[in-house]
Design a protein around this motif. Sequence first.
Motif, PDB file in Angstrom:
ATOM      1  N   LEU A 118       0.835  -1.202   0.000  1.00 13.26           N
ATOM      2  CA  LEU A 118       0.000   0.000   0.000  1.00 13.26           C
ATOM      3  C   LEU A 118       0.872   1.255   0.000  1.00 13.26           C
ATOM      4  CD1 LEU A 118      -2.894   1.222   0.265  1.00 13.26           C
ATOM      5  CD2 LEU A 118      -2.492   1.295   2.708  1.00 13.26           C
ATOM      6  N   VAL A 119       1.909   1.272   0.830  1.00 11.57           N
ATOM      7  CA  VAL A 119       2.811   2.422   0.876  1.00 11.57           C
ATOM      8  C   VAL A 119       3.478   2.627  -0.477  1.00 11.57           C
ATOM      9  CG1 VAL A 119       4.895   3.356   1.945  1.00 11.57           C
ATOM     10  CG2 VAL A 119       3.188   2.184   3.353  1.00 11.57           C
ATOM     11  N   LYS A 120       3.889   1.548  -1.114  1.00  7.79           N
ATOM     12  CA  LYS A 120       4.533   1.646  -2.423  1.00  7.79           C
ATOM     13  C   LYS A 120       3.586   2.246  -3.453  1.00  7.79           C
ATOM     14  CE  LYS A 120       6.843  -1.171  -5.946  1.00  7.79           C
ATOM     15  NZ  LYS A 120       7.265  -2.532  -6.335  1.00  7.79           N
ATOM     16  N   GLU A 121       2.331   1.774  -3.470  1.00  8.42           N
ATOM     17  CA  GLU A 121       1.360   2.280  -4.438  1.00  8.42           C
ATOM     18  C   GLU A 121       1.056   3.753  -4.185  1.00  8.42           C
ATOM     19  OE1 GLU A 121      -1.078   1.742  -7.807  1.00  8.42           O
ATOM     20  OE2 GLU A 121       0.448   0.444  -6.875  1.00  8.42           O
ATOM     21  N   VAL A 122       0.915   4.115  -2.937  1.00  9.72           N
ATOM     22  CA  VAL A 122       0.634   5.512  -2.597  1.00  9.72           C
ATOM     23  C   VAL A 122       1.773   6.409  -3.060  1.00  9.72           C
ATOM     24  CG1 VAL A 122       0.490   7.116  -0.656  1.00  9.72           C
ATOM     25  CG2 VAL A 122      -0.928   5.067  -0.676  1.00  9.72           C
ATOM     26  N   CYS A 123       2.990   6.042  -2.738  1.00  7.83           N
ATOM     27  CA  CYS A 123       4.145   6.895  -3.054  1.00  7.83           C
ATOM     28  C   CYS A 123       4.405   6.970  -4.562  1.00  7.83           C
ATOM     29  CB  CYS A 123       5.377   6.375  -2.327  1.00  7.83           C
ATOM     30  SG  CYS A 123       5.237   6.453  -0.531  1.00  7.83           S
ATOM     31  N   ARG A 124       4.120   5.898  -5.289  1.00  6.68           N
ATOM     32  CA  ARG A 124       4.357   5.901  -6.739  1.00  6.68           C
ATOM     33  C   ARG A 124       3.302   6.706  -7.480  1.00  6.68           C
ATOM     34  NH1 ARG A 124       4.978   0.082  -9.158  1.00  6.68           N
ATOM     35  NH2 ARG A 124       5.143   1.395 -11.013  1.00  6.68           N
ATOM     36  N   LYS A 125       2.040   6.602  -7.072  1.00  9.65           N
ATOM     37  CA  LYS A 125       0.959   7.242  -7.816  1.00  9.65           C
ATOM     38  C   LYS A 125       0.740   8.695  -7.401  1.00  9.65           C
ATOM     39  CE  LYS A 125       0.058   3.510 -10.089  1.00  9.65           C
ATOM     40  NZ  LYS A 125       0.441   3.420 -11.523  1.00  9.65           N
ATOM     41  N   LEU A 126       0.936   8.993  -6.127  1.00 11.08           N
ATOM     42  CA  LEU A 126       0.642  10.343  -5.629  1.00 11.08           C
ATOM     43  C   LEU A 126       1.945  11.119  -5.480  1.00 11.08           C
ATOM     44  CD1 LEU A 126      -2.040   9.352  -2.958  1.00 11.08           C
ATOM     45  CD2 LEU A 126      -2.393   9.985  -5.346  1.00 11.08           C
ATOM     46  N   THR A 127       2.487  11.543  -6.571  1.00  4.13           N
ATOM     47  CA  THR A 127       3.806  12.188  -6.580  1.00  4.13           C
ATOM     48  C   THR A 127       3.773  13.629  -6.074  1.00  4.13           C
ATOM     49  OG1 THR A 127       3.446  12.832  -8.895  1.00  4.13           O
ATOM     50  CG2 THR A 127       4.591  10.738  -8.476  1.00  4.13           C
ATOM     51  N   ARG A 128       2.586  14.207  -5.928  1.00  2.99           N
ATOM     52  CA  ARG A 128       2.477  15.598  -5.481  1.00  2.99           C
ATOM     53  C   ARG A 128       2.250  15.720  -3.983  1.00  2.99           C
ATOM     54  NH1 ARG A 128      -0.784  18.973 -10.150  1.00  2.99           N
ATOM     55  NH2 ARG A 128       0.135  17.923 -11.955  1.00  2.99           N
ATOM     56  N   LEU A 129       2.302  14.619  -3.260  1.00  4.67           N
ATOM     57  CA  LEU A 129       2.034  14.650  -1.830  1.00  4.67           C
ATOM     58  C   LEU A 129       3.002  15.568  -1.090  1.00  4.67           C
ATOM     59  CD1 LEU A 129       1.211  10.999  -0.697  1.00  4.67           C
ATOM     60  CD2 LEU A 129      -0.318  12.960  -0.751  1.00  4.67           C
ATOM     61  N   GLU A 130       2.423  16.424  -0.220  1.00  2.23           N
ATOM     62  CA  GLU A 130       3.219  17.295   0.651  1.00  2.23           C
ATOM     63  C   GLU A 130       3.051  16.916   2.122  1.00  2.23           C
ATOM     64  OE1 GLU A 130       2.160  21.317  -0.153  1.00  2.23           O
ATOM     65  OE2 GLU A 130       2.822  21.241  -2.252  1.00  2.23           O
TER      66      GLU A 130
ATOM     67  N   ILE B  35       8.929   5.562   0.899  1.00  3.20           N
ATOM     68  CA  ILE B  35       8.646   6.972   1.191  1.00  3.20           C
ATOM     69  C   ILE B  35       9.845   7.838   0.816  1.00  3.20           C
ATOM     70  CG2 ILE B  35       8.094   8.624   3.023  1.00  3.20           C
ATOM     71  CD1 ILE B  35       6.649   6.373   4.503  1.00  3.20           C
ATOM     72  N   ARG B  36      11.028   7.396   1.162  1.00  2.00           N
ATOM     73  CA  ARG B  36      12.238   8.169   0.864  1.00  2.00           C
ATOM     74  C   ARG B  36      12.481   8.282  -0.628  1.00  2.00           C
ATOM     75  NH1 ARG B  36      17.290   6.120   4.276  1.00  2.00           N
ATOM     76  NH2 ARG B  36      18.199   7.553   2.742  1.00  2.00           N
ATOM     77  N   HIS B  37      12.193   7.211  -1.366  1.00  5.48           N
ATOM     78  CA  HIS B  37      12.544   7.178  -2.784  1.00  5.48           C
ATOM     79  C   HIS B  37      11.547   7.936  -3.662  1.00  5.48           C
ATOM     80  CE1 HIS B  37      14.361   5.672  -6.464  1.00  5.48           C
ATOM     81  NE2 HIS B  37      13.152   5.264  -6.870  1.00  5.48           N
ATOM     82  N   TYR B  38      10.246   7.792  -3.391  1.00  2.00           N
ATOM     83  CA  TYR B  38       9.238   8.321  -4.308  1.00  2.00           C
ATOM     84  C   TYR B  38       8.671   9.677  -3.901  1.00  2.00           C
ATOM     85  CZ  TYR B  38       9.131   3.637  -6.399  1.00  2.00           C
ATOM     86  OH  TYR B  38       9.462   2.469  -7.027  1.00  2.00           O
ATOM     87  N   CYS B  39       8.600   9.968  -2.618  1.00  2.55           N
ATOM     88  CA  CYS B  39       7.933  11.202  -2.157  1.00  2.55           C
ATOM     89  C   CYS B  39       8.920  12.366  -2.140  1.00  2.55           C
ATOM     90  CB  CYS B  39       7.314  10.982  -0.778  1.00  2.55           C
ATOM     91  SG  CYS B  39       6.016   9.730  -0.759  1.00  2.55           S
ATOM     92  N   ARG B  40       9.174  12.915  -3.304  1.00  2.00           N
ATOM     93  CA  ARG B  40      10.173  13.981  -3.409  1.00  2.00           C
ATOM     94  C   ARG B  40       9.645  15.344  -2.963  1.00  2.00           C
ATOM     95  NH1 ARG B  40      14.915  11.499  -3.405  1.00  2.00           N
ATOM     96  NH2 ARG B  40      15.069   9.879  -5.023  1.00  2.00           N
ATOM     97  N   ASN B  41       8.339  15.536  -2.988  1.00  2.00           N
ATOM     98  CA  ASN B  41       7.757  16.834  -2.612  1.00  2.00           C
ATOM     99  C   ASN B  41       7.251  16.854  -1.171  1.00  2.00           C
ATOM    100  OD1 ASN B  41       8.065  18.033  -5.221  1.00  2.00           O
ATOM    101  ND2 ASN B  41       6.315  16.824  -5.930  1.00  2.00           N
ATOM    102  N   LEU B  42       7.494  15.794  -0.428  1.00  2.95           N
ATOM    103  CA  LEU B  42       6.967  15.683   0.924  1.00  2.95           C
ATOM    104  C   LEU B  42       7.597  16.707   1.868  1.00  2.95           C
ATOM    105  CD1 LEU B  42       4.864  13.742   2.141  1.00  2.95           C
ATOM    106  CD2 LEU B  42       6.760  12.415   3.078  1.00  2.95           C
ATOM    107  N   LYS B  43       6.720  17.368   2.678  1.00  4.66           N
ATOM    108  CA  LYS B  43       7.183  18.356   3.655  1.00  4.66           C
ATOM    109  C   LYS B  43       6.827  17.960   5.091  1.00  4.66           C
ATOM    110  CE  LYS B  43       6.690  22.208   0.386  1.00  4.66           C
ATOM    111  NZ  LYS B  43       6.009  23.521   0.132  1.00  4.66           N
ATOM    112  N   TYR B  44       5.713  17.258   5.261  1.00  7.04           N
ATOM    113  CA  TYR B  44       5.245  16.869   6.591  1.00  7.04           C
ATOM    114  C   TYR B  44       4.964  15.371   6.589  1.00  7.04           C
ATOM    115  CZ  TYR B  44       4.414  21.903   6.975  1.00  7.04           C
ATOM    116  OH  TYR B  44       4.562  23.260   6.972  1.00  7.04           O
TER     117      TYR B  44
END
Length: 531
Positions: free
Chosen positions: A436-448, A465-474
């Motif tokens: 589930l985490v993999k699918e979330v991080c791959r598909k939702l690339t705009r997550l902050e 999370i570290r690899h795919y969530c490049r725009n994550l702030k929180y």
Amino acid sequence: MPKRKHLTRSRAGAKRPSIDLPLPPELLERIFLNLEFKELLQARRTCRRWRDAIASCPELRDRFLLQFPHDRAITKINRNYKPLGDFPAANVQFKLADYSKIGSINAWWPRVASTVTCLAMRGCEFAVDVLRHVPNLKSLELDSARIGGVGRVDFKLKNLRKLALKEARPGPLSGMIVRLEVLECRSEVEDLEDLRSIVSLIKSAQTSLVELILDVPASYLQDIAQLTELRLKKDLTIVDSLDEEPLHTMLRSQSNLKRLELKFASPIIDYNEDQELNTLPAIPTGLSTLEHLRIECVDDSGWPKLNFQRGCRFPKLKQLHLEALVVKGESLRRSLRYSPNLTQLTLDSCDFTSWNQLLRVITQPKALRSLSFTTYEVMKTLEEEPISAKPCKSLRYLQLNVPELDEVPQARVFALFRLFPHLTELRIESGVDDELVKEVCRKLTRLERLTLRVGSTTHRAVLYIRHYCRNLKYLTLMGIWKLEIEDMHYFVQKLDRFSHGRFEFVGELRYLILDCVKLNESDSDSDVDLF
């Protein structure tokens, strides 16, 4: 030879300069507003000037709540009762039991009542003169209380704007109110005299009322709906009314409503019994001005069915909240088709006949910005038909509970994230695993912003999370996660805010944490669980 100067008694006893600077009252008020309640009490006892400054500030008076009697051992209030002190309180409560009569309190009550704006009378009987001495009264609550010894009333409650009657009759209040705006009536027992008094009160205030809360027998609604000048412009709340005819009559008479809350008790106990009996009154047409709609079942006896009448449209609806209900057929989706302004949708503990039905409902509003659906169930678990819902590009916030795999296949849950490609904030409360985490991080690339409550994960979930969530702030991780020292170093350095369990790293604190991580890197193992 010059004369020697001797120290006189007057010079020796000269007063020291005072450190009590004569600050203006406005500055004292700003200082006192930053104090806690106990500190405010201490400041009031310091001197008369400080006491007067607190007494003259309405914002400070609002922090004081006086209760009479002050001791639970005291069961009566009469001319022999003496309060502890005269505090400049805006909120006062008289609390007794079994309609105990309040005797003469004229010796001290007028002095206390001069600053009161909110008054609650509970479990007592009191004379109408108690209200005479409260010229600034804005809110009055009668909870199992009554007004006794009523004679001629020669004064008005000109500032009263809010009245709550809980198992209480208004008595002479109908003739004392000038401009009532909010009225709350709650009564469990159906009584003709009670009905007449409530209808009379609403009639006297019908031209000024903007909000009405009714938790009364359904038969009362029929009489209230006959008041031709009652035109609520804001809020209406109706509790536990399962009779469709009086409910529809009441709703159709209020064509200018902006906010409507309906709270029902389930009509049957066993969820597996005849479901046709377990059906709520249909939501009628004619509510075209609604902006906020909330419908919920208020007990745990079973989820009743909810249906919207065909042709029911809400063109101005902005917020919709449904709780503990079974959404019946396609009626909700048909209604939301004509709600172009809907921006917030909450489905809490709601059941749907199929997964496709749920997806079609949540993707129907084209302006939706916030979506929350939790602890839901889907009746049909095996669906062969392809997903027909179209993506919703406007959604920015999503909160959900992931259903069990025996209810909905994981592939269909993954399809949910593909429907909201522009999400910037996601909160998942349960059912989190590696895939589930993999699918979330791959598909939702705009997550902050991302909040995850772990179900069963390994260190792979953290790497995704570290690899795919490049725009994550929180990032907030709840539960037990496999975090290594390197992961901590990465999250604390890259994110604006990182929370895990009882620890939260934000702002300048991040750099202090980084130093601690560097000191401990030499002692770390690959499988260290930091917390």
